[in-house]
Write a protein that holds these residues in place. Structure first.
Motif, PDB file in Angstrom:
ATOM      1  N   ASP A   1       0.820  -1.215   0.000  1.00 23.67           N
ATOM      2  CA  ASP A   1       0.000   0.000   0.000  1.00 23.67           C
ATOM      3  C   ASP A   1       0.851   1.261   0.000  1.00 23.67           C
ATOM      4  O   ASP A   1       0.573   2.220  -0.729  1.00 23.67           O
ATOM      5  CB  ASP A   1      -0.926   0.006   1.217  1.00 23.67           C
ATOM      6  CG  ASP A   1      -2.072  -0.988   1.087  1.00 23.67           C
ATOM      7  OD1 ASP A   1      -2.276  -1.514  -0.028  1.00 23.67           O
ATOM      8  OD2 ASP A   1      -2.759  -1.240   2.098  1.00 23.67           O
ATOM      9  N   VAL A   2       1.910   1.270   0.824  1.00 23.73           N
ATOM     10  CA  VAL A   2       2.704   2.492   0.933  1.00 23.73           C
ATOM     11  C   VAL A   2       3.483   2.757  -0.352  1.00 23.73           C
ATOM     12  O   VAL A   2       3.657   3.916  -0.758  1.00 23.73           O
ATOM     13  CB  VAL A   2       3.656   2.421   2.153  1.00 23.73           C
ATOM     14  CG1 VAL A   2       4.817   1.460   1.908  1.00 23.73           C
ATOM     15  CG2 VAL A   2       4.187   3.811   2.498  1.00 23.73           C
ATOM     16  N   LEU A   3       3.935   1.708  -1.032  1.00 27.45           N
ATOM     17  CA  LEU A   3       4.654   1.925  -2.289  1.00 27.45           C
ATOM     18  C   LEU A   3       3.712   2.420  -3.383  1.00 27.45           C
ATOM     19  O   LEU A   3       4.075   3.291  -4.182  1.00 27.45           O
ATOM     20  CB  LEU A   3       5.343   0.633  -2.732  1.00 27.45           C
ATOM     21  CG  LEU A   3       6.521   0.162  -1.873  1.00 27.45           C
ATOM     22  CD1 LEU A   3       7.194  -1.043  -2.510  1.00 27.45           C
ATOM     23  CD2 LEU A   3       7.536   1.280  -1.664  1.00 27.45           C
ATOM     24  N   ILE A   4       2.513   1.864  -3.423  1.00 24.06           N
ATOM     25  CA  ILE A   4       1.539   2.323  -4.419  1.00 24.06           C
ATOM     26  C   ILE A   4       1.163   3.777  -4.158  1.00 24.06           C
ATOM     27  O   ILE A   4       1.059   4.591  -5.080  1.00 24.06           O
ATOM     28  CB  ILE A   4       0.294   1.419  -4.397  1.00 24.06           C
ATOM     29  CG1 ILE A   4       0.651   0.025  -4.941  1.00 24.06           C
ATOM     30  CG2 ILE A   4      -0.837   2.032  -5.212  1.00 24.06           C
ATOM     31  CD1 ILE A   4      -0.463  -0.988  -4.817  1.00 24.06           C
ATOM     32  N   GLU A   5       0.991   4.120  -2.887  1.00 25.62           N
ATOM     33  CA  GLU A   5       0.588   5.487  -2.543  1.00 25.62           C
ATOM     34  C   GLU A   5       1.727   6.483  -2.714  1.00 25.62           C
ATOM     35  O   GLU A   5       1.535   7.557  -3.324  1.00 25.62           O
ATOM     36  CB  GLU A   5       0.085   5.524  -1.100  1.00 25.62           C
ATOM     37  CG  GLU A   5      -0.300   6.924  -0.632  1.00 25.62           C
ATOM     38  CD  GLU A   5      -0.698   6.966   0.827  1.00 25.62           C
ATOM     39  OE1 GLU A   5      -0.877   8.085   1.357  1.00 25.62           O
ATOM     40  OE2 GLU A   5      -0.817   5.885   1.453  1.00 25.62           O
ATOM     41  N   LYS A   6       2.904   6.151  -2.195  1.00 24.86           N
ATOM     42  CA  LYS A   6       4.002   7.111  -2.169  1.00 24.86           C
ATOM     43  C   LYS A   6       4.850   7.083  -3.439  1.00 24.86           C
ATOM     44  O   LYS A   6       5.091   8.123  -4.061  1.00 24.86           O
ATOM     45  CB  LYS A   6       4.898   6.843  -0.955  1.00 24.86           C
ATOM     46  CG  LYS A   6       4.186   6.922   0.389  1.00 24.86           C
ATOM     47  CD  LYS A   6       3.697   8.325   0.692  1.00 24.86           C
ATOM     48  CE  LYS A   6       3.101   8.398   2.103  1.00 24.86           C
ATOM     49  NZ  LYS A   6       2.594   9.757   2.419  1.00 24.86           N
ATOM     50  N   LYS A   7       5.319   5.900  -3.814  1.00 22.80           N
ATOM     51  CA  LYS A   7       6.249   5.827  -4.941  1.00 22.80           C
ATOM     52  C   LYS A   7       5.538   5.963  -6.288  1.00 22.80           C
ATOM     53  O   LYS A   7       6.048   6.629  -7.194  1.00 22.80           O
ATOM     54  CB  LYS A   7       7.039   4.518  -4.891  1.00 22.80           C
ATOM     55  CG  LYS A   7       7.852   4.317  -3.620  1.00 22.80           C
ATOM     56  CD  LYS A   7       8.802   5.475  -3.351  1.00 22.80           C
ATOM     57  CE  LYS A   7       9.944   5.541  -4.349  1.00 22.80           C
ATOM     58  NZ  LYS A   7      10.904   6.629  -4.026  1.00 22.80           N
ATOM     59  N   MET A   8       4.368   5.340  -6.413  1.00 27.71           N
ATOM     60  CA  MET A   8       3.636   5.484  -7.669  1.00 27.71           C
ATOM     61  C   MET A   8       2.926   6.832  -7.732  1.00 27.71           C
ATOM     62  O   MET A   8       2.973   7.527  -8.747  1.00 27.71           O
ATOM     63  CB  MET A   8       2.626   4.348  -7.828  1.00 27.71           C
ATOM     64  CG  MET A   8       3.241   2.986  -8.060  1.00 27.71           C
ATOM     65  SD  MET A   8       1.997   1.690  -8.318  1.00 27.71           S
ATOM     66  CE  MET A   8       1.249   2.244  -9.863  1.00 27.71           C
ATOM     67  N   GLY A   9       2.264   7.197  -6.643  1.00 27.40           N
ATOM     68  CA  GLY A   9       1.488   8.431  -6.645  1.00 27.40           C
ATOM     69  C   GLY A   9       2.329   9.688  -6.665  1.00 27.40           C
ATOM     70  O   GLY A   9       1.912  10.714  -7.211  1.00 27.40           O
ATOM     71  N   ARG A  10       3.533   9.627  -6.108  1.00 27.99           N
ATOM     72  CA  ARG A  10       4.355  10.832  -5.986  1.00 27.99           C
ATOM     73  C   ARG A  10       5.585  10.819  -6.877  1.00 27.99           C
ATOM     74  O   ARG A  10       5.957  11.844  -7.458  1.00 27.99           O
ATOM     75  CB  ARG A  10       4.792  10.996  -4.528  1.00 27.99           C
ATOM     76  CG  ARG A  10       5.539  12.287  -4.227  1.00 27.99           C
ATOM     77  CD  ARG A  10       6.003  12.298  -2.784  1.00 27.99           C
ATOM     78  NE  ARG A  10       6.966  11.221  -2.525  1.00 27.99           N
ATOM     79  CZ  ARG A  10       7.368  10.875  -1.305  1.00 27.99           C
ATOM     80  NH1 ARG A  10       6.856  11.474  -0.246  1.00 27.99           N
ATOM     81  NH2 ARG A  10       8.256   9.907  -1.156  1.00 27.99           N
ATOM     82  N   ASP A  11       6.222   9.649  -7.004  1.00 29.33           N
ATOM     83  CA  ASP A  11       7.510   9.582  -7.701  1.00 29.33           C
ATOM     84  C   ASP A  11       7.432   8.963  -9.091  1.00 29.33           C
ATOM     85  O   ASP A  11       8.464   8.794  -9.748  1.00 29.33           O
ATOM     86  CB  ASP A  11       8.521   8.799  -6.860  1.00 29.33           C
ATOM     87  CG  ASP A  11       8.799   9.480  -5.525  1.00 29.33           C
ATOM     88  OD1 ASP A  11       8.536  10.698  -5.421  1.00 29.33           O
ATOM     89  OD2 ASP A  11       9.264   8.801  -4.590  1.00 29.33           O
ATOM     90  N   GLY A  12       6.241   8.591  -9.517  1.00 30.95           N
ATOM     91  CA  GLY A  12       6.088   8.092 -10.876  1.00 30.95           C
ATOM     92  C   GLY A  12       6.534   6.661 -11.101  1.00 30.95           C
ATOM     93  O   GLY A  12       6.795   6.256 -12.238  1.00 30.95           O
ATOM     94  N   TRP A  13       6.641   5.880 -10.039  1.00 31.26           N
ATOM     95  CA  TRP A  13       6.987   4.469 -10.199  1.00 31.26           C
ATOM     96  C   TRP A  13       5.849   3.719 -10.884  1.00 31.26           C
ATOM     97  O   TRP A  13       4.689   4.138 -10.850  1.00 31.26           O
ATOM     98  CB  TRP A  13       7.243   3.831  -8.836  1.00 31.26           C
ATOM     99  CG  TRP A  13       8.627   4.021  -8.303  1.00 31.26           C
ATOM    100  CD1 TRP A  13       9.475   5.050  -8.575  1.00 31.26           C
ATOM    101  CD2 TRP A  13       9.310   3.165  -7.380  1.00 31.26           C
ATOM    102  NE1 TRP A  13      10.651   4.894  -7.886  1.00 31.26           N
ATOM    103  CE2 TRP A  13      10.580   3.749  -7.145  1.00 31.26           C
ATOM    104  CE3 TRP A  13       8.985   1.987  -6.737  1.00 31.26           C
ATOM    105  CZ2 TRP A  13      11.513   3.170  -6.286  1.00 31.26           C
ATOM    106  CZ3 TRP A  13       9.913   1.405  -5.876  1.00 31.26           C
ATOM    107  CH2 TRP A  13      11.167   1.986  -5.662  1.00 31.26           C
ATOM    108  N   THR A  14       6.197   2.589 -11.485  1.00 30.42           N
ATOM    109  CA  THR A  14       5.195   1.671 -12.018  1.00 30.42           C
ATOM    110  C   THR A  14       5.001   0.525 -11.030  1.00 30.42           C
ATOM    111  O   THR A  14       5.783   0.365 -10.075  1.00 30.42           O
ATOM    112  CB  THR A  14       5.641   1.093 -13.365  1.00 30.42           C
ATOM    113  OG1 THR A  14       6.822   0.290 -13.159  1.00 30.42           O
ATOM    114  CG2 THR A  14       5.945   2.202 -14.362  1.00 30.42           C
TER     115      THR A  14
END
Length: 320
Positions: free
Chosen positions: A159-172
């Motif tokens: 959840d935290v990676l989807i929220e922070k890294k995808m939502g903020r840093d553009g991760w897939t």
């Protein structure tokens, strides 16, 4: 008063606990049976709004019927709390609970009371064989608590990676998968280096047994979540003599969140952390590769996860 159907479920549950922990040569393995029981308790707790409080309440009920508290001393060194084994057998218990609770859907609290009595009966019967109930109860708590921590870790890290890294840093989603897989491999390498402390020139290649066990956690979790099992997990992986290429940037992106979570739980054992990350990677793999329109086909996503965990493990093991 129990209905005939519910009484039958209670009887079948106890029989299933024994069957899942039975070894043809050694008979019933008490530790494995306690791990399955711990999984049953944990899964039952997740049927309520506050699982952690529910699990603690169940421990209180079990303590009351046993007439004792859990043993509070140091556990013996020989009692290896292997997190891979714990995850494997507690997950069997969780599946057993999901099947059993259907007949108790009208009264989850009654199901809890039934489990408490089953635990009391089993633990008391072992005391007749010379195993103190307080020590058995302590092991049950250890196994159930770890089971809940592994499940919460898998959910929270994803959840935290989807929220922070995808939502903020553009991760897939693929980046999240690579980072979590790498985090598991890095922790296993760190564990082996801390544990063995061998001179570099005496370690010509990493041992594969520990890595294989950790990979099993990831693949089993992915399969439980709907990823086809198949035999294509290692399809396209680099040859053994190829230079290792770990996903360092992805690993560095995951680490702050992983360390924050493990500090908050807390989960200080590196072995437990490795299993938690591998379980989270399996969960993320299911997010990536399942559904009507998966982001990455499973035949591609599975080797990607395998590459991240193995390459990171090999790089940190050989590169220290």
């Amino acid at each position: 008063m129990l209905s005939v159907e519910k009484a039958e479920v209670a009887h079948l549950l106890q029989m299933s606990l024994s069957k899942m922990a039975y070894d043809a040569e050694r008979g019933t393995d008490i530790r494995l049976m306690l791990q399955v029981m711990g999984g049953v308790l944990t899964e039952t707790a997740f049927f309520f709004e506050e699982p952690d409080e529910t699990l603690a309440a169940m421990f209180t009920k079990i303590s009351a019927v046993l007439g004792c508290d859990a043993y509070e001393g140091e556990l013996p060194v020989w009692l290896d709390l292997d997190p891979v084994q714990i995850d494997t057998y507690t997950e069997r218990g969780r599946e057993l609970a999901r099947m059993a609770i259907h007949d108790w859907a009208d009264c989850e609290f009654g199901f809890v009371d039934m489990l408490v009595m089953v635990c009391h009966h089993v633990i008391s019967s072992w005391e007749e064989e010379g195993i103190p109930r307080s020590e058995t109860f302590r092991l049950l708590i250890e196994y159930a608590t770890r089971c809940m921590c592994f499940e919460v870790a898998a959910q929270e890290l994803c959840d935290v990676l989807i929220e922070k890294k995808m939502g903020r840093d553009g991760w897939t989603l693929g980046d999240c998968l690579g980072g979590l897989s790498g985090a598991a491999g890095w922790r296993l390498a760190k564990l082996n280096l801390l544990k063995k402390k061998l001179p570099k020139d005496s370690v010509p290649h990493p041992e594969t047994a520990d890595l294989d066990h950790l990979v099993t956690v990831m693949t089993a979790e992915a399969t439980r979540m709907g990823v086809p099992a198949g035999s294509d997990w290692k399809f396209g992986l680099a040859a053994n003599d190829a230079p290792v290429n770990p996903p360092i940037e992805l690993l560095e992106g995951v680490e702050p969140y992983a360390q924050l979570f493990f500090s908050a739980v807390p989960m200080s054992d590196v072995r437990d952390q490795a299993v938690a990350c591998a379980k989270a990677a399996g969960r993320m793999l299911a997010v990536v590769a399942t559904g009507d329109e998966p982001e990455i086909a499973d035949v591609i996503a599975k080797p990607l996860a395998m590459m991240a965990i193995t390459e990171t493990y090999h790089a940190f093991w050989l590169g220290y």
